[in-house]
Design an enzyme around this catalytic site. Structure first.
Site, PDB file in Angstrom:
ATOM      1  N   THR A 121       0.898  -1.153   0.000  1.00  0.00           N
ATOM      2  CA  THR A 121       0.000   0.000   0.000  1.00  0.00           C
ATOM      3  C   THR A 121       0.933   1.198   0.000  1.00  0.00           C
ATOM      4  O   THR A 121       2.101   1.047   0.346  1.00  0.00           O
ATOM      5  CB  THR A 121      -0.847  -0.014   1.296  1.00  0.00           C
ATOM      6  OG1 THR A 121      -1.774  -1.082   1.224  1.00  0.00           O
ATOM      7  CG2 THR A 121      -1.596   1.267   1.533  1.00  0.00           C
ATOM      8  N   ARG A 152     -13.082  -8.152  -2.408  1.00  0.00           N
ATOM      9  CA  ARG A 152     -12.444  -8.076  -1.083  1.00  0.00           C
ATOM     10  C   ARG A 152     -12.053  -6.617  -0.766  1.00  0.00           C
ATOM     11  O   ARG A 152     -11.536  -5.894  -1.601  1.00  0.00           O
ATOM     12  CB  ARG A 152     -11.206  -8.967  -1.071  1.00  0.00           C
ATOM     13  CG  ARG A 152     -10.406  -8.920   0.235  1.00  0.00           C
ATOM     14  CD  ARG A 152      -9.239  -7.953   0.154  1.00  0.00           C
ATOM     15  NE  ARG A 152      -8.383  -8.032   1.329  1.00  0.00           N
ATOM     16  CZ  ARG A 152      -7.387  -7.188   1.566  1.00  0.00           C
ATOM     17  NH1 ARG A 152      -7.111  -6.231   0.721  1.00  0.00           N
ATOM     18  NH2 ARG A 152      -6.653  -7.309   2.656  1.00  0.00           N
ATOM     19  N   VAL A 153     -12.322  -6.200   0.460  1.00  0.00           N
ATOM     20  CA  VAL A 153     -11.942  -4.862   0.920  1.00  0.00           C
ATOM     21  C   VAL A 153     -10.966  -5.021   2.072  1.00  0.00           C
ATOM     22  O   VAL A 153     -11.209  -5.792   3.001  1.00  0.00           O
ATOM     23  CB  VAL A 153     -13.187  -4.068   1.382  1.00  0.00           C
ATOM     24  CG1 VAL A 153     -12.785  -2.719   1.947  1.00  0.00           C
ATOM     25  CG2 VAL A 153     -14.168  -3.894   0.229  1.00  0.00           C
ATOM     26  N   GLY A 154      -9.861  -4.310   2.006  1.00  0.00           N
ATOM     27  CA  GLY A 154      -8.861  -4.377   3.066  1.00  0.00           C
ATOM     28  C   GLY A 154      -9.077  -3.306   4.112  1.00  0.00           C
ATOM     29  O   GLY A 154     -10.170  -2.746   4.266  1.00  0.00           O
ATOM     30  N   ASP A 155      -8.000  -3.004   4.830  1.00  0.00           N
ATOM     31  CA  ASP A 155      -8.077  -2.060   5.939  1.00  0.00           C
ATOM     32  C   ASP A 155      -8.152  -0.603   5.499  1.00  0.00           C
ATOM     33  O   ASP A 155      -8.626   0.255   6.250  1.00  0.00           O
ATOM     34  CB  ASP A 155      -6.837  -2.215   6.826  1.00  0.00           C
ATOM     35  CG  ASP A 155      -5.559  -2.005   6.019  1.00  0.00           C
ATOM     36  OD1 ASP A 155      -5.257  -2.847   5.151  1.00  0.00           O
ATOM     37  OD2 ASP A 155      -4.859  -0.986   6.219  1.00  0.00           O
ATOM     38  N   THR A 195       0.309  -0.201   6.658  1.00  0.00           N
ATOM     39  CA  THR A 195       0.344  -1.079   5.499  1.00  0.00           C
ATOM     40  C   THR A 195       0.531  -2.489   6.044  1.00  0.00           C
ATOM     41  O   THR A 195       1.079  -2.675   7.121  1.00  0.00           O
ATOM     42  CB  THR A 195       1.497  -0.711   4.542  1.00  0.00           C
ATOM     43  OG1 THR A 195       1.708  -1.782   3.618  1.00  0.00           O
ATOM     44  CG2 THR A 195       2.817  -0.490   5.285  1.00  0.00           C
ATOM     45  N   GLY A 196       0.076  -3.473   5.285  1.00  0.00           N
ATOM     46  CA  GLY A 196       0.260  -4.843   5.742  1.00  0.00           C
ATOM     47  C   GLY A 196      -1.000  -5.645   5.604  1.00  0.00           C
ATOM     48  O   GLY A 196      -1.900  -5.298   4.833  1.00  0.00           O
ATOM     49  N   GLY A 215      -4.302  -6.590   5.748  1.00  0.00           N
ATOM     50  CA  GLY A 215      -5.463  -5.769   6.046  1.00  0.00           C
ATOM     51  C   GLY A 215      -6.425  -6.399   7.027  1.00  0.00           C
ATOM     52  O   GLY A 215      -6.978  -5.718   7.896  1.00  0.00           O
TER      53      GLY A 215
HETATM   54  N1  ASP Z   1      -3.143  -3.247   3.733  1.00  0.00           N
HETATM   55  C1  ASP Z   1      -3.388  -3.568   2.339  1.00  0.00           C
HETATM   56  C2  ASP Z   1      -4.642  -4.366   2.226  1.00  0.00           C
HETATM   57  O1  ASP Z   1      -4.840  -5.272   3.013  1.00  0.00           O
HETATM   58  C3  ASP Z   1      -2.267  -4.282   1.682  1.00  0.00           C
HETATM   59  C4  ASP Z   1      -0.898  -3.932   2.138  1.00  0.00           C
HETATM   60  O2  ASP Z   1      -0.661  -2.869   2.690  1.00  0.00           O
HETATM   61  O3  ASP Z   1       0.019  -4.755   1.963  1.00  0.00           O
HETATM   62  O4  ASP Z   1      -5.402  -4.133   1.326  1.00  0.00           O
END
Ligand code: ASP
Length: 368
Positions: free
Chosen positions: A247, A275-278, A297-298, A300
């Site tokens: 992200t 799909r929806v992330g964080d 980031t990471g 989600g």
């Molecule tokens: N946080 C993002 C998501 O889950 C992906 C990422 O930051 O690696 O959509």
């Protein structure tokens, strides 16, 4: 845990699960993550690593700083050799503030630079999903006065953060899917599929790597084929997929001491359609308030479960420095899930990740 638990209930539950913590080295005096191992919000084993011994964090930085400041990240897992784009984005955000723009507009400007860099998973470089065709993106922003806006699973726009900025001036807080895409186009954003050579190369490389992983351990975390819901057919050569993310984000503090945060992502590639992330979830991917701004980031799904940005913000608001708060949050995150955080507060900035992470910073002056 009940799926109907609201955010207020979740916060109460997290508070009820709080545990005290004693004076660890270089981390907050209270834990960033409030859960005990048997907390009902817990769906997986907690990390064995204690806050007294946070272990080596591959990415760990921060310092006091005065005046205007912008900090950016290019996504957890992005190698430091790719920091030049994040540095350029931070400088763009700082320059915007030096020209009199408020922190919010500066943070948007910084994230546009990151979205336009095809090496990063957002905008032009956004991940191609499992079907080797779909690109769905999330973006969000928050100002320290509580203003929040986001788009989720938007398609066919070059800069999703611009779409989120348009939502801020609409009657809505969050727009998703085809409606968000149409709203963006009607508002003047170009109808363009932001597919890049870099994203195509990443798709091919990831497919090879994931096939090798599957062949090595022979296990599937989830039956992607059974629940295939993409408008396009399952690629013939797809065997198995795992997480692939990143992200981009910016946090900023302007001359008036106002804070803002922005995020944009192509999401994880190993997901179902829709799909929806964080990133567009309030309090999860980013948060800003009078005490500072945080962007994550990471993984989600885990970031949402922890309401991570808001949790870290509350640590900062309670007097813990941005640097200490993000370091503790990264150290406490489940080790098998990637996370990265950037934050600014009234006194300085912090960056931390439990993997490598390219980031940038642009600072008006060092703290006195
Ligand atoms: N946080 C993002 C998501 O889950 C992906 C990422 O930051 O690696 O959509």
């Amino acid at each position: 845990m009940s799926r109907s638990l609201g955010s207020a209930g979740l916060l109460l539950l997290l508070a009820a699960c709080a545990t005290p913590h004693d004076d660890p080295f270089d981390v907050p005096t209270r834990p960033v993550v409030y859960k005990t191992p048997d907390c009902p919000t817990q769906r997986r084993p907690r990390p064995t690593r204690s806050l007294d011994d946070p272990g080596p964090l591959p990415t760990r930085a921060g310092a006091p700083a005065a005046g205007r400041i912008a900090v950016t990240h290019a996504g957890v897992g992005t190698p430091p050799e790719l920091s030049d784009g994040a540095e350029r984005a931070a400088k763009t955000a700082l320059d915007a503030m030096l020209e009199g723009q408020p922190a919010l507009e500066a943070a948007v400007a910084g994230t546009i630079v990151l979205e336009d860099d095809p090496r990063y998973n957002a905008g032009t470089g956004a991940n191609i999903r499992l079907d080797n065709a779909t690109i769905q993106m999330d973006a969000s922003l928050m100002n320290d006065d509580g203003a929040f806006a986001a788009v989720a699973v938007i398609e066919r726009v070059k800069n999703p953060i611009r779409a989120a900025r348009l939502v801020l001036d609409s009657p809505h807080v969050l727009m998703a899917g085809a409606g968000a895409t149409r709203f963006a186009h009607l508002s003047g954003l170009e109808d363009v599929v932001p597919v890049s050579a870099e994203a195509k190369a990443k798709y091919d490389a990831r497919l090879e790597r994931l096939k090798a992983v599957y062949e090595a351990d022979g296990s599937l975390e989830f039956d992607w084929k059974k629940y295939w819901n993409f408008p396009n057919a399952l690629p013939a050569d797809m065997e198995a997929w795992r997480h692939g993310g990143d992200t981009v984000g910016t946090v900023a503090r302007d001359a008036e001491g106002r804070f803002a945060a922005t995020l944009s992502t192509g999401g994880t590639s190993v997901t179902l359609y829709g799909r929806v992330g964080d990133v567009p979830v309030y309090g999860a991917g980013l948060y800003a308030g009078p005490a500072g701004a945080v962007a994550c980031t990471g993984k989600g799904e885990e970031i949402i479960r922890q309401a991570l940005a808001r949790t870290v913000y509350e640590q900062i608001a309670s007097g813990i420095s941005a640097r200490e708060a993000v370091h503790a949050a990264a150290a406490e995150f489940p080790e098998d899930a990637a996370v990265g955080l950037i934050a600014v507060d009234r006194a300085g900035w912090g960056v931390a990740a439990n993997r490598e992470m390219a980031y940038g910073k642009a600072i008006e002056s060092s703290a006195p």
